[in-house]
Design a protein around this motif. Structure first.
Motif, short mmCIF file in Angstrom:
data_model
loop_
_atom_site.label_atom_id
_atom_site.label_comp_id
_atom_site.label_asym_id
_atom_site.label_seq_id
_atom_site.Cartn_x
_atom_site.Cartn_y
_atom_site.Cartn_z
N UNK A 1 0.83 -1.20 0.00
CA UNK A 1 0.00 0.00 0.00
C UNK A 1 0.87 1.25 0.00
N UNK A 2 0.50 2.18 -0.85
CA UNK A 2 1.22 3.44 -0.87
C UNK A 2 2.51 3.35 -1.66
N UNK B 1 -7.08 7.12 4.20
CA UNK B 1 -5.93 7.65 3.45
C UNK B 1 -4.63 7.18 4.07
N UNK C 1 -10.30 13.77 3.35
CA UNK C 1 -9.33 12.68 3.24
C UNK C 1 -7.92 13.07 3.69
N UNK C 2 -7.77 14.28 4.25
CA UNK C 2 -6.48 14.64 4.84
C UNK C 2 -6.63 14.77 6.35
N UNK D 1 -4.07 5.10 -3.64
CA UNK D 1 -5.47 5.43 -3.87
C UNK D 1 -5.71 6.92 -3.68
N UNK E 1 0.32 12.83 -2.37
CA UNK E 1 0.52 11.73 -1.42
C UNK E 1 0.49 10.39 -2.16
N UNK F 1 -0.53 8.03 15.87
CA UNK F 1 -0.15 9.23 15.13
C UNK F 1 -1.37 9.90 14.51
N UNK F 2 -2.24 9.09 13.92
CA UNK F 2 -3.37 9.69 13.21
C UNK F 2 -4.63 9.70 14.07
N UNK G 1 5.31 10.83 5.07
CA UNK G 1 5.11 9.58 5.80
C UNK G 1 5.42 8.34 4.95
N UNK H 1 -8.86 9.43 -3.05
CA UNK H 1 -10.26 9.29 -2.66
C UNK H 1 -11.10 10.45 -3.16
N UNK I 1 -12.39 9.40 6.84
CA UNK I 1 -11.71 9.23 5.55
C UNK I 1 -10.20 9.31 5.67
N UNK I 2 -9.71 10.23 6.52
CA UNK I 2 -8.26 10.40 6.52
C UNK I 2 -7.54 9.22 7.14
N UNK J 1 -4.13 4.56 5.94
CA UNK J 1 -3.95 3.12 5.70
C UNK J 1 -3.50 2.90 4.26
N UNK J 2 -4.07 3.67 3.35
CA UNK J 2 -3.72 3.51 1.94
C UNK J 2 -2.25 3.86 1.69
N UNK J 3 -1.64 4.62 2.60
CA UNK J 3 -0.22 4.95 2.48
C UNK J 3 0.65 3.81 3.00
N UNK J 4 0.03 2.85 3.67
CA UNK J 4 0.81 1.75 4.23
C UNK J 4 1.23 1.99 5.66
N UNK K 1 2.32 14.61 5.98
CA UNK K 1 1.43 13.60 5.41
C UNK K 1 1.99 13.04 4.12
N UNK K 2 2.71 13.90 3.38
CA UNK K 2 3.33 13.40 2.14
C UNK K 2 4.57 12.58 2.48
#
Ligand SMILES: Nc1ncnc2c1ncn2[C@@H]1O[C@H](COP(=O)(O)OP(=O)(O)OP(=O)(O)O)[C@@H](O)[C@H]1O
Ligand code: SF4
Ligand SMILES: [Mg+2]
Lengths: 354, 309
Positions: free
Chosen positions: A89-90, B206, A103-104, A95, A168, B220-221, A116, A97, B202-203, B208-211, A113-114
């Motif tokens: 993932x990532x 997001x 979504x941020x 993905x 991201x 952290x989130x 990470x 959204x 949603x975030x 999780x989608x980053x891994x 966030x970028x």
């Protein structure tokens, strides 16, 4: 072209209090390197669930992959452990959204966030990640990236946020980019900019894109191939031209008929009658039969298999069976199809016109 | 930010002034006199005492004097406790109450947060249900009931811990627990609800989608965003601790400010009542200020708004 992803007979269900919601019921498709596959279909047809499953982002419980394979890079993602999935993932699959407003993470600087993903997947130091994040923001066309990197999401407009979300998603040069209605929440001009941006980036990075949208105009603009989903299944799949000029499935006819175009002065929009089936109790035969004026007797008993129209074009409708009566799309849709051909609504990548 | 804090401090002074004024006139309207409570004094003796404490001046004059003294940090002297200055009395008792309150707050919020966090992650498991029951009990039953139960079972029946006084760590355990249950319940409930909500947003998808790993998602989130609303209930929580100490200190005979306050009310010890009221008010306003600043630190959306004006 090489296949980068192959999905075979994917079934996804949600266990709810009301029973098992069969959201995806046997989806099969593949994705080739560098191509854009659009997925269209009514609300609730399973577009988001299918694509989220590719990155194993279905919340579980209640969701689960019941059956099927997601083959990527020699692995079956459907059976991968969460830990291994986190490595993919990532990095390989990203993905974007739908709603950039939510979504941020509101309490994290967008730079972090970028960064990470970069720090995790590319093992970059913070300093390296930071300069890469600035590069990415430049790439997605956000002015003053050096300052903006230290700001929080609420300091950005919706369009800018979606650029950040794209940055991201692109951070680690993913092989597959899944965009789930990335422009639905944006106004039309920003929509066009974001689409341009995604096309540009795809040219540079050669990633494959799965693009979900309700807007057939967008499909014509960005996609190479189109998959039409109905009630948790792909009912027709083919190149953009095949779907726009030679649609075989009555549901696709309905979609095309209900699509607004700029020059449709002669006929009004044709709505598809009825509503999608209840996914708690999917019907026995073809799920579209109750709404389909061309439905045959067999449709109420047996689901149609995928019939091959051409090497790239398949549709699941009994109308393609050799014993089926010859049924033509309705006149209005035919006029539409001619209209597309005339105005070139389909993209010109393929060149051929039926 | 500096300007914001200065402005807030200004409001704080104004509030304190209003409370001082209000409590002063309230005292003047109270029936009864501090001198009559115990000894039988003759008219002449009373005259002398009134004269000594300036209680025979006209009320406006007393008020001006009071404010003047207040401005110099002089809260007057106690009528009852050997004429000790009120400030000295407060100074000797505040540390005890602060110790108790702080200990209870820390214990309560940390345990509560842990409980809430686990309950959120193991949503709908037995841990979640247990945590829910604990929260409901902690919120709906007042602390003095727990105090009594603890004293009876742990103190008297089992003889494990001393049931009164303030003479070492052992003495602090039961009052701390009794006082900690309310903040624990509030923290657990709030964090559970918020965490579940945040983890569904949603975030988080997001992230999780980053891994991002499970731990990263949680702390952290998730946690930071879930803490924001918790900060808003910290104020009421601190206040409930304050009122809780009034009773708890009485029950455990702890020489804290709450116990002194209760005594001073029953003996009409005006300067002590007013001094303690002012202190409570000051403390409350301070808490609100600290929480506002904390809020700004945790939530960047607020920080910006605060920084601009
Ligand atoms: N968490 C969930 N619990 C239960 N059912 C769900 C859940 N998520 C999705 N579904 C069901 O799965 C089906 C497909 O939903 P999905 O979100 O994939 O639709 P979609 O095609 O993306 O629609 P839209 O165009 O509105 O985004 C729907 O019937 C929906 O009710
Ligand atoms: S299989 Fe039958 S019901 Fe389904 S789309 Fe084709 S004709 Fe209609
Ligand atoms: Mg969707």
């Amino acid at each position: 072209m090489d296949k980068i992803l192959e999905v075979n007979d994917l079934h996804i269900s949600f266990d709810t209090y009301g029973g098992e919601v069969k959201a995806v019921r046997g989806v099969t498709f593949d994705l080739k390197k560098g191509e854009t596959l659009a997925i269209v279909g009514e609300s609730g047809s399973g577009k988001s669930v299918t694509t989220r499953a590719l990155a194993r982002l279905i919340p579980s419980p209640p969701g689960r992959i019941k059956q099927g394979e997601i083959l990527f890079d020699g692995k079956d993602l459907a059976k991968l452990k969460e830990k291994e999935m986190q490595q993919i993932r990532g990095k390989d699959i990203s993905t974007i959204f739908q709603d950039p407003m939510t979504s941020l993470n509101p309490t994290m600087k967008i730079g972090n966030q970028i960064m990470e993903g970069l720090i995790k997947h590319q093992k970059m130091s913070r300093a390296q990640a930071k300069s890469r994040a600035i590069e990415l923001l430049e790439l997605v066309g956000l002015p003053n990236p050096t300052e903006r990197i230290n700001q929080y999401p609420h300091q950005f407009s919706g369009g800018q946020r979606q650029r950040v979300v794209i940055a991201i998603a692109l951070a680690c040069n993913p092989k597959i980019l899944i965009a789930d209605e990335p422009t639905t929440a944006l106004d039309v001009t920003i929509q066009a900019q974001i689409l341009e941006l995604m096309k540009d980036i795809q040219k540079k990075t050669e990633s494959s894109i799965i693009f979900i949208t309700h807007d057939l105009g967008v499909v014509a603009n960005v996609a190479d191939r189109v998959a039409v989903m109905y009630a948790g299944k792909i009912v027709e799949i083919g190149t953009v031209d095949e779907i726009f000029y030679n649609p075989k499935h009555p549901y696709t006819w309905g979609l095309l008929g209900s699509m607004p175009t700029l020059d449709n002065t002669e006929d009004s929009l044709i709505a598809i009658p009825g509503s999608p089936p209840d996914m708690l109790k999917p019907p026995k035969g073809d799920a579209f039969a109750p709404r389909n004026e061309y439905a045959l007797e067999i449709d109420k008993e047996m689901e149609p298999p995928m019939f091959k129209v051409s090497d790239t074009h398949y549709a699941a409708t009994w109308l393609l069976h050799e014993y089926a009566p010859d049924i033509e799309p309705p006149e209005a849709v035919k006029r539409r199809m001619k209209g597309f051909a005339k105005t070139g609504a389909g993209n010109s990548k393929e060149g051929e016109r039926p | 930010m500096v300007r914001y804090i200065l402005q807030r401090l200004g409001y704080m002074l104004l509030t304190l002034f209003l409370i001082a004024t209000f409590s002063f006139f309230l005292m003047k309207m109270l029936p009864g006199s501090p001198m009559k409570a115990e000894q039988k004094l003759s008219e002449a003796q009373l005259e002398i005492l009134y004269e000594k404490y300036n209680l025979d001046d006209p009320v406006p004059v007393q008020y001006i004097n009071y404010l003047g003294n207040l401005a110099q940090g002089d809260l007057g002297v106690s009528f009852q406790m050997n004429n000790q200055p009120v400030t000295a009395l407060l100074a000797s008792r505040i540390p005890v109450s602060a110790h108790l309150g702080f200990q209870a707050m820390i214990l309560g919020t940390i345990l509560g947060m842990l409980l809430g966090l686990v309950a959120a992650v193991r949503n709908n498991s037995w841990i979640d249900y247990t945590s829910n029951v604990i929260s409901v009990i902690g919120i709906s039953i007042p602390s003095f009931i727990f105090a009594g139960l603890l004293q009876y079972f742990v103190g008297v029946k089992l003889g494990l811990l001393p049931i009164a006084f303030w003479e070492g760590f052992q003495h602090t355990i039961m009052p701390t627990i009794a006082l900690a249950i309310f903040p624990l319940a509030i923290a657990a409930r709030f964090l559970r609800t918020e965490m579940i909500e945040v983890l569904g947003s949603d975030y988080i998808v997001t992230a999780r989608a980053k891994g991002v790993t499970k731990g990263g998602i949680m702390f952290k989130h998730g946690l930071r965003n879930a803490l924001i609303p918790l900060v808003t209930v910290m104020g009421p929580m601190a206040v409930s601790l304050m009122t809780g100490t009034l009773v708890i200190e009485q029950i455990f005979s702890i020489p804290g400010i709450g116990e002194q306050f209760v005594t001073s009310v029953t003996t009409n010890d005006f300067p002590v009542i007013m001094g303690t009221t002012l202190f409570f008010a000051f403390f409350f306003i301070l808490i609100i200020l600290v929480i506002d600043i904390l809020y700004g630190i945790i939530d960047p959306r607020i920080r910006l708004a605060g920084g601009k004006d």
